[in-house]
Scaffold this active site. Structure first.
Site, PDB file in Angstrom:
ATOM      1  N   LYS A 188       2.115 -38.829   4.861  1.00 44.12           N
ATOM      2  CA  LYS A 188       3.046 -39.398   5.830  1.00 44.12           C
ATOM      3  C   LYS A 188       2.250 -40.168   6.869  1.00 44.12           C
ATOM      4  CE  LYS A 188       4.802 -38.435   9.738  1.00 44.12           C
ATOM      5  NZ  LYS A 188       5.031 -39.819  10.238  1.00 44.12           N
ATOM      6  N   GLY A 239      -4.082 -36.246  15.164  1.00 42.79           N
ATOM      7  CA  GLY A 239      -3.132 -36.646  16.186  1.00 42.79           C
ATOM      8  C   GLY A 239      -3.322 -35.852  17.457  1.00 42.79           C
ATOM      9  N   SER A 240      -2.247 -35.648  18.193  1.00 45.85           N
ATOM     10  CA  SER A 240      -2.324 -34.987  19.497  1.00 45.85           C
ATOM     11  C   SER A 240      -2.544 -33.484  19.341  1.00 45.85           C
ATOM     12  CB  SER A 240      -1.038 -35.227  20.283  1.00 45.85           C
ATOM     13  OG  SER A 240       0.040 -34.502  19.721  1.00 45.85           O
ATOM     14  N   GLU A 261      -7.802 -32.816  13.241  1.00 45.92           N
ATOM     15  CA  GLU A 261      -8.612 -33.517  14.239  1.00 45.92           C
ATOM     16  C   GLU A 261      -7.684 -33.973  15.334  1.00 45.92           C
ATOM     17  OE1 GLU A 261     -10.182 -37.509  15.398  1.00 45.92           O
ATOM     18  OE2 GLU A 261     -11.279 -37.125  13.530  1.00 45.92           O
ATOM     19  N   CYS A 295     -10.100 -41.502  18.868  1.00 52.85           N
ATOM     20  CA  CYS A 295     -10.341 -40.120  19.291  1.00 52.85           C
ATOM     21  C   CYS A 295     -11.761 -39.892  19.780  1.00 52.85           C
ATOM     22  CB  CYS A 295     -10.037 -39.167  18.134  1.00 52.85           C
ATOM     23  SG  CYS A 295      -8.303 -39.096  17.663  1.00 52.85           S
ATOM     24  N   GLU A 393      -6.419 -36.959  28.247  1.00 54.26           N
ATOM     25  CA  GLU A 393      -6.826 -38.040  27.367  1.00 54.26           C
ATOM     26  C   GLU A 393      -5.971 -39.266  27.667  1.00 54.26           C
ATOM     27  OE1 GLU A 393      -7.911 -38.555  22.665  1.00 54.26           O
ATOM     28  OE2 GLU A 393      -6.054 -37.500  23.174  1.00 54.26           O
TER      29      GLU A 393
END
Length: 524
Positions: A188, A239-240, A261, A295, A393
């Site tokens: 996805k 992602g977050s 990650e 990231c 972030e």
């Protein structure tokens, strides 16, 4: 800062044709329709299939039916698909560079980072997977009498959830080792960057991958994402941190593995003995590649107070010389942010810092004259808690500067974060830099480079500590995490229990003498 204007709308119409979209979406499950947009203009780029829950289930059914035959192929045959993909990618890179730019808004050079990374991953796993996945012999419980083999089995079907910021690297680069391990994958990608992911899938099929071994579903993350975790045998997510926790919890409830990650608040340390010209040049790359939407990019500059003025003069001059624009060609240094949401976060962080006393050394402005989501690369000084840029972030072209007096202070500030993904240390003294690097609590540390040295070294593992995630990509871990190890032990001649007239007491005495002897002989 200079600008490079282009007609991104004309470029999008030329590149993203109806024929291309039809070709890329062939075989993609979707009973509804959704759309992706171009950050350079904010306009719709393409209409795409959107998966319903029934479509997601059907995609897993197809993948699960195709996986056994794929896993039954010799590993070297699967590896040849990755190596053919490597060659096709480099040969046809201009196609995907256009798509990456149009979907993410990044510059051409930043887009090429993705081509480099995926090509290196394809070459690495294409060359090393056969050796790492072969059955291995181990010394058994009783040398000579116990024969042991370790066998690696694929999990089955991997659910892979990818973000928007690196749509080639974080789709193709991550699924390659999963596929070479013998898994099928249901992927996805983020809808806004789905064309790049679909292009990569089509290229893998052209390289010899059976079509149903890699299927794609598109849709809203809160709707489609949980279904991937529900049906998969292993889950990967980038992602977050907030969403990563949800993925981990759902996977744990099903007792399946996951690799995550997540975010970062990465620090770059400039020591007093650093080559300041090289450090300033490297810091610009580390902070503003892909408009800071990376990231592992740097959001905190920690500079020795004795050289801070000299370093900042060089650094700010280089930032102010950056060329901003939307051209689908080389020569632009920084592109656009990806969306209105990213622009809002960047704007809020800058405004919050200034309101609390930070100084804008350069940048700090939204640039709607270039496109709806452009923002200048921004350097903030006089930064200290509780400013949001100190801990949260930003994921944009903003870097906060702090001056340190001692090495201890620099290390403490660098580690003063819940994240632990990447760091950078600049010094002419390699031994000192390595010593400091070992004290930093993060998954990768680069010496005299920002992030690319560690990330591009695909033989070594890459990942985060703390709130930056679980698991690793690259290296042996990046392949073996997609497998289940099985130990097969065969006992010969004598059983592991009393036999040949030995009672329990004499048997345990014999075993004790054997254990002492094996230690004395250095048996492992």
């Amino acid at each position: 800062m200079t600008t490079a204007q282009s007609d991104a709308g004309e470029a999008a119409a030329r590149v993203v044709t109806d024929a291309l979209v039809a070709s890329l979406t062939r075989g993609v499950e979707g009973g509804k329709r959704t759309a992706c947009h171009c950050p350079f203009t904010g306009e719709r780029l393409a209409e795409l299939p959107e998966a319903t829950p029934e479509d997601v289930a059907a995609a897993f059914d197809r993948a699960r039916a195709a996986q056994p035959a794929w896993a039954a192929r010799p590993v070297r045959e699967r590896a040849r698909v990755a190596l053919r993909f490597h060659d096709l990618l480099l040969r046809r890179q201009s196609e995907v560079l256009d798509l990456v730019q149009l979907e993410t808004g990044k510059s051409r050079l930043s887009a090429h980072e993705e081509v480099q990374s995926v090509a290196m991953a394809a070459r690495h796993y294409g060359r090393t997977a056969p050796g790492r996945l072969r059955a291995r012999r181990h010394l058994g419980a009783i040398p000579l009498l116990t024969q042991v083999r370790e066998i690696r089995h694929p999990h089955g079907v991997v659910g892979h959830i990818a973000p928007w910021n690196y749509p080639l690297e974080l789709t193709a680069g991550d699924v390659l080792p999963a596929l070479l391990a013998g898994n099928a994958v249901v992927m996805k990608p983020d809808t806004e960057t789905a064309l790049t992911a679909l292009w990569a899938r089509r290229l893998l099929i052209e390289a010899g991958l059976p079509e149903d071994v890699l299927t794609v579903v598109l849709g809203e993350g809160p709707v489609v994402g949980p279904l991937l975790v529900e049906y998969a045998d292993f889950v990967t997510f980038t992602g977050s941190t907030r969403t990563g926790r949800e993925v981990a919890q759902r996977a744990a409830a099903r007792l399946i593995g996951s690799s995550l990650e997540l975010g970062g608040k990465n620090a770059l340390l400039v020591l007093r003995d650093a080559d300041l010209e090289r450090a300033a040049e490297g810091a610009v790359r580390a902070c503003f590649s892909s408009s800071g939407q990376l990231c592992v990019s740097v959001e905190r500059l920690l500079v020795d107070a004795s050289v801070a003025d000299d370093f900042l003069a060089r650094f700010v001059a280089r930032v102010e010389a950056l060329r901003l624009g939307s051209a689908l060609d080389y020569g632009v240094d920084m592109g656009s942010l990806s969306s209105a949401a990213q622009l809002a976060t960047v704007t809020q962080h800058v405004e919050d810092a200034v309101a609390l006393g930070a100084t804008v050394l350069t940048g700090g402005r939204h640039r709607p004259d270039l496109g709806p989501y452009f923002h200048e690369p921004t350097v903030l000084a006089d930064v200290a808690p509780p400013m949001r840029v100190c801990a949260e972030e930003t994921f944009g072209p903003v870097v906060a500067v702090r001056r340190f007096a001692t090495e201890e202070e620099a290390v403490a500030w660098a580690n003063d974060t819940r994240f632990g993904l990447n760091a950078s240390v600049w010094s002419r003294d390699a031994r000192r830099a390595r010593r400091i690097a070992a004290r930093l609590r993060c998954g990768t540390v680069n010496i005299n480079e920002g992030y690319a040295a560690a990330y591009g070294s695909v033989r070594a593992p890459m990942g985060g500590m703390g709130d930056s995630g679980l698991g690793r990509r690259h290296g042996a871990e990046g392949l073996l995490k997609y497998t289940e190890p099985q130990t097969v032990a065969r006992q010969r001649l004598l059983p592991l229990g009393p036999s040949h007239g030995l009672d329990d007491r004499r048997y345990t005495a014999l075993i004790s003498r054997s254990l002492r002897a094996m230690k004395s002989l250095g048996v492992r």
